[in-house]
Design an enzyme around this catalytic site. Structure first.
Site, mmCIF file in Angstrom:
data_model
loop_
_atom_site.group_PDB
_atom_site.id
_atom_site.type_symbol
_atom_site.label_atom_id
_atom_site.label_comp_id
_atom_site.label_asym_id
_atom_site.label_seq_id
_atom_site.Cartn_x
_atom_site.Cartn_y
_atom_site.Cartn_z
ATOM 1 N N CYS A 135 0.180 -6.324 -4.511
ATOM 2 C CA CYS A 135 0.548 -7.292 -3.477
ATOM 3 C C CYS A 135 -0.535 -7.219 -2.404
ATOM 4 C CB CYS A 135 1.967 -7.041 -2.939
ATOM 5 S SG CYS A 135 2.222 -5.471 -2.112
ATOM 6 N N ASP A 138 2.252 -10.369 -6.698
ATOM 7 C CA ASP A 138 2.730 -11.565 -5.999
ATOM 8 C C ASP A 138 1.523 -12.485 -5.797
ATOM 9 O OD1 ASP A 138 1.311 -10.524 -3.862
ATOM 10 O OD2 ASP A 138 3.016 -10.432 -2.480
ATOM 11 N N HIS A 184 -0.190 15.540 -10.111
ATOM 12 C CA HIS A 184 0.899 16.257 -9.437
ATOM 13 C C HIS A 184 2.216 15.493 -9.399
ATOM 14 C CE1 HIS A 184 -1.820 19.210 -6.971
ATOM 15 N NE2 HIS A 184 -2.090 19.218 -8.269
ATOM 16 N N THR A 188 -0.764 -5.413 0.361
ATOM 17 C CA THR A 188 -1.054 -4.035 0.767
ATOM 18 C C THR A 188 -0.698 -2.995 -0.294
ATOM 19 O OG1 THR A 188 1.169 -3.857 1.668
ATOM 20 C CG2 THR A 188 -0.575 -4.552 3.198
ATOM 21 N N HIS A 221 4.812 21.347 -10.924
ATOM 22 C CA HIS A 221 4.973 19.958 -10.471
ATOM 23 C C HIS A 221 6.153 19.283 -11.165
ATOM 24 C CE1 HIS A 221 1.282 20.491 -8.358
ATOM 25 N NE2 HIS A 221 0.657 20.844 -9.482
HETATM 26 C C1 RB5 Z 1 2.596 -11.391 1.351
HETATM 27 O O1 RB5 Z 1 2.060 -12.109 2.408
HETATM 28 C C2 RB5 Z 1 2.608 -9.892 1.691
HETATM 29 O O2 RB5 Z 1 3.570 -9.622 2.636
HETATM 30 C C3 RB5 Z 1 2.826 -9.076 0.423
HETATM 31 O O3 RB5 Z 1 1.828 -9.382 -0.492
HETATM 32 C C4 RB5 Z 1 2.780 -7.569 0.573
HETATM 33 O O4 RB5 Z 1 1.629 -7.157 1.238
HETATM 34 C C5 RB5 Z 1 3.978 -6.895 1.029
HETATM 35 O O5 RB5 Z 1 4.044 -5.661 1.127
#
Ligand code: RB5
Length: 146
Positions: free
Chosen positions: A65, A8, A98, A67, A133
């Site tokens: 993204c 993203d 695994h 996180t 596994h």
């Molecule tokens: C975008 O701001 C953020 O929410 C997205 O990149 C991501 O971290 C969602 O899990």
């Protein structure tokens, strides 16, 4: 091997750096967007890439993204996709050994790019161990009827 890659807006610049890195370590990649830092919805990119892994068009994918979490939640809804958020080389290694993970999810706001390069390399170069596994993964797949 050709690797599918998508992000993203939060992962856009990170994705561009990882594409260059993939080339350096001998992998071709197909970029499924996004193509700028303009705000987009991560599920759209996770779904597009995951369907191509699910269909067998790509053996491995990388989703980025902020996180890695939103991408992984979405990707794991697609039949046959085993997505793992990895913040360490160790978790990347075991996600392959695994769990036979076929999609690596990275957090551009969490993991420094140089660490991400190490994670990507280990993820792509580690083979699934199989054996006990494999039967555990079959139990997961039975949930979705495959
Ligand atoms: C975008 O701001 C953020 O929410 C997205 O990149 C991501 O971290 C969602 O899990």
């Amino acid at each position: 091997m050709k690797i599918a890659i998508a992000s993203d807006h939060a992962g856009y610049e990170y994705k561009e750096k990882l594409k260059t890195f993939l080339k350096e370590i001998g992998f071709n990649s197909e970029d499924m967007g996004t193509y700028s830092s303009e705000s987009v919805d991560y599920p759209d990119y996770a779904i597009t890439l995951s369907k191509k892994v699910s269909s067998g068009e790509f053996a491995q994918g990388i989703l980025i993204c902020g996180t890695g979490i939103g991408m992984s939640i979405t990707a794991n809804k697609i039949t046959g996709v085993r997505a793992a958020v990895c913040e360490s080389v160790e978790s990347a290694k075991y996600s392959r050994l695994h769990n036979n993970a076929n999609v690596l999810c990275l957090g551009a706001r969490i993991t420094p790019i140089e660490k991400a390069k190490e994670i990507v390399k280990v993820f792509l170069e580690t083979e699934f161990e199989g054996g006990r596994h494999a039967s555990r993964i079959e139990k997961i797949h039975r949930l979705t009827g495959i």
